[in-house]
Design a protein around this motif. Structure first.
Motif, PDB file in Angstrom:
ATOM      1  N   VAL A   1      17.924  -3.467 -29.117  1.00  0.00           N
ATOM      2  CA  VAL A   1      18.924  -2.414 -28.958  1.00  0.00           C
ATOM      3  C   VAL A   1      20.298  -2.909 -29.399  1.00  0.00           C
ATOM      4  O   VAL A   1      21.060  -2.183 -30.069  1.00  0.00           O
ATOM      5  N   ARG A   2      20.628  -4.138 -29.052  1.00  0.00           N
ATOM      6  CA  ARG A   2      21.924  -4.694 -29.461  1.00  0.00           C
ATOM      7  C   ARG A   2      22.031  -4.800 -30.975  1.00  0.00           C
ATOM      8  O   ARG A   2      23.068  -4.455 -31.571  1.00  0.00           O
TER       9      ARG A   2
ATOM     10  N   ARG B   1      19.673   7.726 -26.215  1.00  0.00           N
ATOM     11  CA  ARG B   1      19.743   7.393 -24.792  1.00  0.00           C
ATOM     12  C   ARG B   1      19.657   8.632 -23.908  1.00  0.00           C
ATOM     13  O   ARG B   1      18.959   8.630 -22.891  1.00  0.00           O
TER      14      ARG B   1
ATOM     15  N   PRO C   1      17.558   2.815 -27.038  1.00  0.00           N
ATOM     16  CA  PRO C   1      18.548   2.763 -28.117  1.00  0.00           C
ATOM     17  C   PRO C   1      19.660   3.794 -27.903  1.00  0.00           C
ATOM     18  O   PRO C   1      19.414   4.893 -27.409  1.00  0.00           O
ATOM     19  N   ALA C   2      20.870   3.415 -28.292  1.00  0.00           N
ATOM     20  CA  ALA C   2      22.046   4.231 -27.989  1.00  0.00           C
ATOM     21  C   ALA C   2      21.938   5.646 -28.538  1.00  0.00           C
ATOM     22  O   ALA C   2      22.331   6.612 -27.880  1.00  0.00           O
ATOM     23  N   LYS C   3      21.382   5.795 -29.734  1.00  0.00           N
ATOM     24  CA  LYS C   3      21.381   7.116 -30.373  1.00  0.00           C
ATOM     25  C   LYS C   3      20.388   8.092 -29.730  1.00  0.00           C
ATOM     26  O   LYS C   3      20.463   9.294 -29.982  1.00  0.00           O
TER      27      LYS C   3
ATOM     28  N   GLU D   1      24.327  -0.112 -36.789  1.00  0.00           N
ATOM     29  CA  GLU D   1      24.926   1.211 -36.923  1.00  0.00           C
ATOM     30  C   GLU D   1      26.446   1.119 -37.041  1.00  0.00           C
ATOM     31  O   GLU D   1      27.069   1.881 -37.792  1.00  0.00           O
ATOM     32  N   GLN D   2      27.034   0.172 -36.313  1.00  0.00           N
ATOM     33  CA  GLN D   2      28.482  -0.028 -36.430  1.00  0.00           C
ATOM     34  C   GLN D   2      28.858  -0.509 -37.832  1.00  0.00           C
ATOM     35  O   GLN D   2      29.878  -0.085 -38.390  1.00  0.00           O
TER      36      GLN D   2
ATOM     37  N   GLN E   1      20.379  -3.051 -33.224  1.00  0.00           N
ATOM     38  CA  GLN E   1      20.479  -1.702 -33.781  1.00  0.00           C
ATOM     39  C   GLN E   1      21.898  -1.161 -33.663  1.00  0.00           C
ATOM     40  O   GLN E   1      22.429  -0.559 -34.611  1.00  0.00           O
ATOM     41  N   SER E   2      22.509  -1.361 -32.510  1.00  0.00           N
ATOM     42  CA  SER E   2      23.872  -0.868 -32.304  1.00  0.00           C
ATOM     43  C   SER E   2      24.855  -1.538 -33.272  1.00  0.00           C
ATOM     44  O   SER E   2      25.735  -0.877 -33.833  1.00  0.00           O
ATOM     45  N   MET E   3      24.699  -2.858 -33.463  1.00  0.00           N
ATOM     46  CA  MET E   3      25.593  -3.558 -34.387  1.00  0.00           C
ATOM     47  C   MET E   3      25.371  -3.109 -35.830  1.00  0.00           C
ATOM     48  O   MET E   3      26.326  -2.976 -36.609  1.00  0.00           O
TER      49      MET E   3
END
Length: 265
Positions: A202-203, A140, A136-138, A209-210, A205-207
């Motif tokens: 992961v995708r 990484r 996950p980006a947060k 968070e956006q 989750q990123s969306m």
């Protein structure tokens, strides 16, 4: 603690972490072991050993370029194919190790070492490319650093391989190393069935968070965005594909059925 829980919730990442000690100990230290074989078995001094190491670099560069292009195309088709590609490359590398261990003369050992260098150049970058799409980006950065923690136990495997080499000869040390190497990539290969789902998670989750950042910028906070939530106990699902936004002061009513996912929600 939350960051660690986030990391270890990724099934494919857990398996990759478990494989790292075997791969690092049996793969990353091969160049040092090869140098010792050339010195101890074939009595080559520092100059020819250094020359062989220098010649191996163009093979490694070629392997990296070719392997990266193949892996990129496979990733677009199906992420699980990348894992299979790495597994096939690992088997070829193990074959080169066996050729070095059983080589009747120095030329066979050198050719096998050059081929091994070209194939090995694909493997470790391939593993880190998997990390880049499933972490996950947060968290990484923490995920990449955490790989070093799981590499550390490989030191004990190196000690074991070194003891075998000292007691029975370096050829036997390399032979003992091969099953450990295959074991490591076998563990990574088992992550293929989870890879696509983990990438999708992961995708999502990123969306999500956006969406939160956008809502906060518009003074419309959404403290609990729920996206593609799946909960269940195999083979039964309590609920799946849940999308919802819980506003401040809002309530969530969990399913009344026991073990239907109320606690995770």
């Amino acid at each position: 603690a939350e960051s660690w829980r986030t990391l270890f919730a990724v099934k494919s990442l857990r398996r990759c972490f478990n494989a790292l000690p075997f791969i690092w100990a049996s793969g990353a230290r091969t160049q040092s072991l090869l140098s010792l074989v050339l010195y101890d078995v074939y009595t080559l001094n520092a100059f020819p050993r250094g020359l062989i190491a220098s010649i191996s670099q163009p093979f490694a560069n070629a392997g990296l370029i070719i392997g990266a292009s193949i892996a990129q195309r496979l990733m677009k088709r199906d992420p699980a194919l990348v894992v299979r590609f790495l597994g096939g490359s690992a088997v070829l590398t193990a074959g080169c190790y066996l050729a070095i261990a059983l080589s009747p003369n120095v030329w066979v050992a050198v050719v096998a070492a050059l081929l091994q260098g070209g194939i090995l150049a694909v493997l470790l970058p391939g593993i880190y490319s998997i990390f880049s799409v499933v972490i996950p980006a947060k968290v990484r950065s923490l995920g990449f650093v955490s790989a070093m923690v799981f590499i550390a136990p490989g030191v004990f495997i190196l000690v074991f391989i070194g003891a075998i080499g000292d007691a029975f000869g370096l050829r036997y040390g390399i032979i003992v190393m091969i099953p450990l190497y295959i074991l490591g990539f076998g563990i990574i290969g088992s992550s293929g069935k989870y890879l696509a789902d983990d990438i999708q998670t992961v995708r999502v989750q990123s969306m999500a968070e956006q969406e939160v950042r956008k809502a906060l910028a518009e003074s419309d906070p959404k403290p609990l965005p729920i996206r593609h939530l799946d909960v269940g106990h195999d083979p039964l699902h309590g609920f799946f594909g849940v999308d919802s936004d819980v506003a401040p002061g809002g309530d969530v009513t969990p399913p009344p059925t026991p073990r239907a996912g109320s606690s995770p929600l």
